[in-house]
Design a protein around this motif. Structure first.
Motif, PDB file in Angstrom:
ATOM      1  N   ALA B 223      52.341  61.686 -24.227  1.00  0.00           N
ATOM      2  CA  ALA B 223      52.993  62.471 -23.280  1.00  0.00           C
ATOM      3  C   ALA B 223      52.168  63.592 -22.789  1.00  0.00           C
ATOM      4  CB  ALA B 223      54.578  62.869 -23.549  1.00  0.00           C
ATOM      5  N   ASP B 224      51.623  64.440 -24.046  1.00  0.00           N
ATOM      6  CA  ASP B 224      50.892  65.359 -23.892  1.00  0.00           C
ATOM      7  C   ASP B 224      49.630  64.818 -22.959  1.00  0.00           C
ATOM      8  OD1 ASP B 224      52.698  67.350 -24.961  1.00  0.00           O
ATOM      9  OD2 ASP B 224      51.298  67.698 -26.564  1.00  0.00           O
ATOM     10  N   THR B 256      60.816  55.780 -19.059  1.00  0.00           N
ATOM     11  CA  THR B 256      61.446  56.069 -20.447  1.00  0.00           C
ATOM     12  C   THR B 256      61.666  55.106 -20.944  1.00  0.00           C
ATOM     13  OG1 THR B 256      63.424  56.245 -18.975  1.00  0.00           O
ATOM     14  CG2 THR B 256      62.608  58.397 -19.709  1.00  0.00           C
ATOM     15  N   ASP B 257      61.663  53.647 -20.285  1.00  0.00           N
ATOM     16  CA  ASP B 257      62.096  52.572 -21.353  1.00  0.00           C
ATOM     17  C   ASP B 257      60.902  52.009 -21.560  1.00  0.00           C
ATOM     18  OD1 ASP B 257      62.803  49.966 -21.707  1.00  0.00           O
ATOM     19  OD2 ASP B 257      63.708  49.276 -19.834  1.00  0.00           O
ATOM     20  N   GLU B 476      54.434  54.130 -28.723  1.00  0.00           N
ATOM     21  CA  GLU B 476      54.611  55.346 -29.597  1.00  0.00           C
ATOM     22  C   GLU B 476      56.139  55.549 -29.695  1.00  0.00           C
ATOM     23  OE1 GLU B 476      52.237  59.165 -28.867  1.00  0.00           O
ATOM     24  OE2 GLU B 476      54.112  59.620 -27.965  1.00  0.00           O
ATOM     25  N   LYS B 477      56.724  55.146 -28.563  1.00  0.00           N
ATOM     26  CA  LYS B 477      58.318  55.641 -28.571  1.00  0.00           C
ATOM     27  C   LYS B 477      58.888  54.749 -29.966  1.00  0.00           C
ATOM     28  CE  LYS B 477      60.758  57.299 -25.083  1.00  0.00           C
ATOM     29  NZ  LYS B 477      61.747  57.279 -23.930  1.00  0.00           N
ATOM     30  N   VAL B 478      58.324  53.316 -30.053  1.00  0.00           N
ATOM     31  CA  VAL B 478      58.917  52.546 -30.873  1.00  0.00           C
ATOM     32  C   VAL B 478      58.082  52.631 -32.498  1.00  0.00           C
ATOM     33  CG1 VAL B 478      59.879  51.133 -29.159  1.00  0.00           C
ATOM     34  CG2 VAL B 478      57.780  50.636 -30.314  1.00  0.00           C
ATOM     35  N   THR B 479      57.499  53.536 -32.565  1.00  0.00           N
ATOM     36  CA  THR B 479      56.665  53.733 -33.954  1.00  0.00           C
ATOM     37  C   THR B 479      56.632  55.189 -34.252  1.00  0.00           C
ATOM     38  OG1 THR B 479      54.410  53.689 -32.653  1.00  0.00           O
ATOM     39  CG2 THR B 479      55.098  51.705 -33.504  1.00  0.00           C
ATOM     40  N   GLN B 480      56.274  55.548 -35.509  1.00  0.00           N
ATOM     41  CA  GLN B 480      56.229  56.725 -35.878  1.00  0.00           C
ATOM     42  C   GLN B 480      54.980  57.511 -36.354  1.00  0.00           C
ATOM     43  OE1 GLN B 480      59.126  55.020 -37.043  1.00  0.00           O
ATOM     44  NE2 GLN B 480      59.912  55.887 -35.550  1.00  0.00           N
TER      45      GLN B 480
END
Lengths: 96, 490
Positions: B223-224, B256-257, B476-480
């Motif tokens: 996002a950045d 967002t999805d 990225e949303k589904v990983t850390q």
């Protein structure tokens, strides 16, 4: 194809690059190895392939010639190693 | 204090605008962290503490006065690679020849960052004139990888990548000629985006290879990266290679999805060939499986000229560099070695001012352009470049993005490749093709191998940063992985 020491010295002169003895020796060996690696490009058939100099199809980027602010003479000379009378000063260029 | 320096640029801006953190508090937190940690990392060549504090005070005053146009980067400390000109702030390119150069103007990207409210916190280390893959070619200092300070941070934007990874800035700018944003981002476990050639103005970027150079962001998350890109992208009349389509990148919406159905992902088989470490391959293959889980269709593709890209690149880049670096002659700025004649002055100035890698590249480029060798090297390389581009064009008829490792290896030990220029050049083998074709490409963290970060590279079509960022953001949303930080100085 290796590069000779004489060629290294010639290219250095073309580039106005002073080199020490040790640098000339190291570069002769290293450039030879790098250029040998680049021989791989000879394998590629490039008949009728145009060279790419720019990746985007921009041509003749023009603008109108308008008067606008630019750097002052003082700002432009501020980084000069030597300046005199509003100009860059260099050692003599012509002989005699 | 350390909690503040962990935050993303997006979050810092939100907290600043909401009045929960003042710009002064933010700047002090970073200066404190730099004081505590940068002695070990060596990311900064110059820390602009006084300027940053002054700017923070002004931003705080404007916010208190009710100014609602503070900008999407207001209150965000950003580091700038030291080959990007900053007015009144020394810009060295990590070279002796520019050791005392103070630019009389700002690069367009710097003006744009400041207009968006960013606070320039310092100038970061690099390989001299961005020539290198480990940041060890700096004339001034070594930068260490925050994950293991016995290893390189990658390069040439190693200072910027290490600064982001070690929380010494919220985000940074780098430049990428053959991988110099993506490769250090991969090795330091952060996000690095090389935009489409022509998307971001090069005005004020000290030129290395003008047909390949591009400025881009290095950030803590995707996002950045999108946020910084939206700020720095745009048409600029001061850069004749700036593209009118660049303005479109100022408005990027990240969905967002994380669903990726409809996205066609190509996996170029040549990017997994010899030289890619098993641990890197494994992390990247797992990441690709994750993209499939998110609904993307994944298939293999061939880019048959990949194996020639490296050699073509080192001819094109050095040829352009030899021409660009002709300007360092001791006349108008930079170092001058005294001599009785002007020719002798050129020779000595350049001998004393340039480091060995820069000399090597000037020599190689001058040779490739010299009479009798032009057709065999320079022209041939530019023809091979055309073939590399055609490979991509064919692939993008079938796929929306291509994914691969960013670097064939994780970070290697300091000094390991210094005596072997070819081994060093190999570090860029997977990033170079995107530069030759001018394509946008991002590196995002996708796990660890031997305890060191691995980068996943996503390459897109010209000006299709939105799709590249969408895929990266979904992953990225589904990983850390992007939240895993080095233990340094915690």
């Amino acid at each position: 194809m290796a590069i000779s020491r004489a060629e290294v010295e010639h290219v250095a002169r073309l580039a106005r690059l002073g080199l020490t003895e040790a640098e000339i020796e190291a570069l002769t060996e290293q450039l030879g190895r790098i250029l040998a690696h680049m021989e791989v490009l000879r394998q590629v058939d490039t008949r009728d392939v145009p060279p790419t100099y720019h990746v985007l199809p921009l041509q003749n980027v023009l603008r109108t010639d308008t008067v606008q602010e630019s750097l002052s003479q003082e700002a432009a000379l501020r980084n000069a190693p030597q300046a005199e009378a509003g100009a860059f000063k260099v050692p003599k260029i012509t002989e005699g | 204090m350390s909690a503040t320096t962990k935050l993303t640029a997006t979050r810092l801006n939100r907290l600043f605008l909401a009045g929960e953190l003042s710009a002064e508090e933010i700047v002090e937190a970073y200066l404190e962290r730099i004081q505590a940690v940068d002695g070990q990392v060596g990311a900064y060549l110059t820390v602009t503490a006084a300027e940053a504090r002054e700017r923070a005070r002004k931003l705080d005053a404007r916010r208190k006065a009710g100014d609602t146009a503070l900008g999407p980067l207001a209150g965000v400390p950003v580091a700038i690679k030291d080959n990007i000109c900053t007015q009144g702030i020394r810009t060295t390119c990590a070279s002796r020849i520019l050791e005392n150069f103070v630019p009389p103007y700002d690069a367009t990207v710097v003006s744009r960052l400041q207009a968006a409210g960013a606070i320039i916190i310092g100038k970061t280390n690099l390989d001299e004139f961005a020539m290198g893959s480990s940041t060890e070619n700096s004339a001034f200092q070594v930068t260490r990888n925050p994950w293991d300070i016995s290893r390189v941070p990658g390069g040439s934007s190693g200072g910027s990548a290490a600064a982001v990874a070690a929380d010494l800035c919220a985000a940074a700018l780098g430049s990428d000629t053959g991988g110099s944003i993506r490769q250090p981002a991969a090795l330091c476990g952060v996000v690095g985006l090389k935009p489409t050639y022509g998307a971001v103005s090069r005005y004020g970027l000290v030129a290395f290879a003008s047909s390949l150079d591009q400025i881009g962001p290095i950030t803590k998350d995707v996002a950045d990266a999108a946020l910084l890109l939206s700020v720095i992208a745009g048409y600029d009349r001061r850069d004749s290679t700036s593209h009118p389509d660049a303005d479109r990148l100022q408005r990027i919406q990240l969905p967002t999805d994380p669903n990726l159905s409809g996205i066609r992902v190509g996996v170029p088989r040549e990017y997994f060939a010899q030289g890619v470490e098993p641990g890197v391959r494994q992390a990247v293959e797992q990441a690709i499986a994750k993209l499939a889980e998110l609904g993307a269709t994944v298939d293999e593709v061939s880019l048959p000229h990949t194996e020639y890209a490296l050699d073509a690149y080192y001819i094109v880049a050095t040829a352009e560099a030899s021409s660009n670096l002709a300007r360092y002659d001791g006349v108008r700025y930079g170092l001058r070695a005294e001599a009785d004649s002007v020719t002798e002055m050129y020779l000595r100035t350049r001998q004393q001012g340039f480091g060995l890698e820069v000399k090597r590249r000037i020599m190689l480029g001058t040779y490739a352009l010299s009479a009798g060798y032009y057709d065999a090297y320079y022209k041939k390389a530019q023809q091979v470049r055309t073939l590399v581009i055609r490979d991509f064009e064919a692939a993008f008829r079938r796929f929306d993005v291509l994914v691969a490792p960013t670097s064939p290896t994780v970070a290697w030990g300091l000094g390991e490749r210094l005596d072997d220029p070819l081994a060093m050049y190999m570090a860029d083998i997977l990033t170079i093709p995107a530069n030759l074709a001018g394509l946008p490409a991002i590196s995002i963290p996708c796990g660890l191998s031997q305890g060191l970060p691995v980068g996943l590279q996503i390459i897109g079509r010209h000006f299709d940063e939105p799709t590249v960022l969408r895929v990266a953001y979904a992953y990225e949303k589904v990983t850390q992985h992007h939240q895993t930080r080095p233990a340094l100085g915690q």
